[in-house]
Scaffold this active site. Structure first.
Site, PDB file in Angstrom:
ATOM      1  N   ARG A 148       0.857  -1.178   0.000  1.00 45.40           N
ATOM      2  CA  ARG A 148       0.000   0.000   0.000  1.00 45.40           C
ATOM      3  C   ARG A 148       0.898   1.234   0.000  1.00 45.40           C
ATOM      4  O   ARG A 148       2.031   1.196   0.509  1.00 45.40           O
ATOM      5  CB  ARG A 148      -0.894   0.028   1.241  1.00 45.40           C
ATOM      6  CG  ARG A 148      -1.819  -1.187   1.385  1.00 45.40           C
ATOM      7  CD  ARG A 148      -2.597  -1.088   2.690  1.00 45.40           C
ATOM      8  NE  ARG A 148      -3.525  -2.197   2.869  1.00 45.40           N
ATOM      9  CZ  ARG A 148      -3.235  -3.316   3.540  1.00 45.40           C
ATOM     10  NH1 ARG A 148      -2.028  -3.466   4.087  1.00 45.40           N
ATOM     11  NH2 ARG A 148      -4.127  -4.283   3.662  1.00 45.40           N
ATOM     12  N   HIS A 243      -2.827   2.532  -5.748  1.00 44.56           N
ATOM     13  CA  HIS A 243      -3.467   1.250  -5.448  1.00 44.56           C
ATOM     14  C   HIS A 243      -3.626   0.390  -6.702  1.00 44.56           C
ATOM     15  O   HIS A 243      -3.782  -0.830  -6.600  1.00 44.56           O
ATOM     16  CB  HIS A 243      -4.830   1.495  -4.793  1.00 44.56           C
ATOM     17  CG  HIS A 243      -5.078   0.600  -3.615  1.00 44.56           C
ATOM     18  ND1 HIS A 243      -4.305   0.644  -2.467  1.00 44.56           N
ATOM     19  CD2 HIS A 243      -5.996  -0.374  -3.402  1.00 44.56           C
ATOM     20  CE1 HIS A 243      -4.763  -0.255  -1.605  1.00 44.56           C
ATOM     21  NE2 HIS A 243      -5.772  -0.890  -2.142  1.00 44.56           N
TER      22      HIS A 243
END
Length: 297
Positions: A148, A243
């Site tokens: 992430r 993402h």
């Protein structure tokens, strides 16, 4: 007790006792800030005056502002936890969220890059410059590990175990995980650390791996902006966010035969149902390929 005080107590409880991440606390605070603004418009200053219909009016106001469905769902989740906390603390005797259902998630699949698009994106930075070398290392690391962006910006030098082909990180819920990293990403990390990072550091001290022009850690926003620039340079027309590289990592590794449980560990998902979205992506890709190449599809 004033509503602002009750919210502050709840956020403190969530951070200290539940150990929730800073980003989660920020998202809770934003939802509750919007809720308080709505209550102020309705001249409601005491949560005892909030019932199911006030909640439904608040959610309807978010819909009228054309907020995304997921934003409304997140607000419902935040309010559910907040009022549950107030009930536990005996600050309320009735829970106004008891009969409020969250809208269902829209069945949308996350955007994924093809392998060719990933190759073009990774090749976009000008690696002859210190910033381009850094950015290539960032992109290679994100695609090689599925980190992430919040995990990437907090990655520390001590988290790198490149001689063993491993890195470690702390994800959601303060859960630590160790994951492998590929040889290509290791090569770019080593090049960045030996050549570019000392130039950015300028004899200062910093524990973060990836640094900005001032020798301190990069922000999530700066990585997002840089990524947008490289997406344009690569001629990619999709709406790509940090993402997207995580989704692409997961999809490509699954398409090449990875076990779903292994993928769950690599991504740091607490529940495998979260990981299962990638099986739908793979099936959609399989269908797309079939329709494109089968003569009678």
């Amino acid at each position: 007790m004033e509503i602002e005080t009750q919210i502050a107590d709840y956020l403190h409880y969530s951070q200290v006792e539940r150990g929730l991440s800073r980003n989660t606390i920020i998202s809770y605070r934003q939802d509750l800030k919007e809720f308080v603004a709505f209550l102020t418009q309705k001249n409601i200053s005491d949560l005892h005056d909030v019932d199911r219909f006030v909640i439904l009016d608040f959610l309807q106001s978010k819909n009228q502002q054309h907020q995304a469905r997921n934003s409304v769902i997140h607000a419902v989740s935040t309010l559910r936890r907040f009022f549950r906390y107030l009930m536990q603390e005996k600050q309320l005797t009735e829970n106004p969220m008891a009969q409020v259902d969250a809208p269902k998630h829209a069945q949308t699949l996350p955007q994924v890059l093809t392998v060719d698009e990933v190759d073009r994106l990774l090749a976009a930075p000008d690696v002859s410059t210190k910033y381009g070398c850094r950015d290539r290392a960032i992109l290679e690391t994100m695609y090689a590990t599925g980190l992430r962006v919040s995990e990437l910006v907090h990655l520390k030098m001590d988290d790198l175990h490149l001689e063993m082909g491993l890195i470690q990180t702390v994800g959601k819920g303060n859960k630590e995980r160790i994951m492998p990293i590929g040889d290509v990403a290791i090569e770019w990390l080593n090049r960045y650390i030996s050549e570019s990072r000392p130039q950015l550091l300028k004899n200062r001290q910093a524990v973060e791996v990836f640094l900005n022009a001032h020798g301190s850690g990069l922000s999530r926003q700066s990585i997002w902006k840089k990524l947008k620039q490289y997406v344009a340079l690569a001629g990619i027309k999709k709406d790509v966010t940090p993402h997207t590289l995580r989704h692409s990592f997961a999809t490509h590794i699954l398409e090449n035969g990875a076990d779903l449980r292994i993928l769950q560990e690599l991504l740091g998902h607490a529940d495998i149902s979260t990981t299962q979205i990638y099986t739908h992506i793979s099936k959609k890709r399989m269908t797309d390929v079939y329709r494109k190449y089968h003569p009678r599809a």
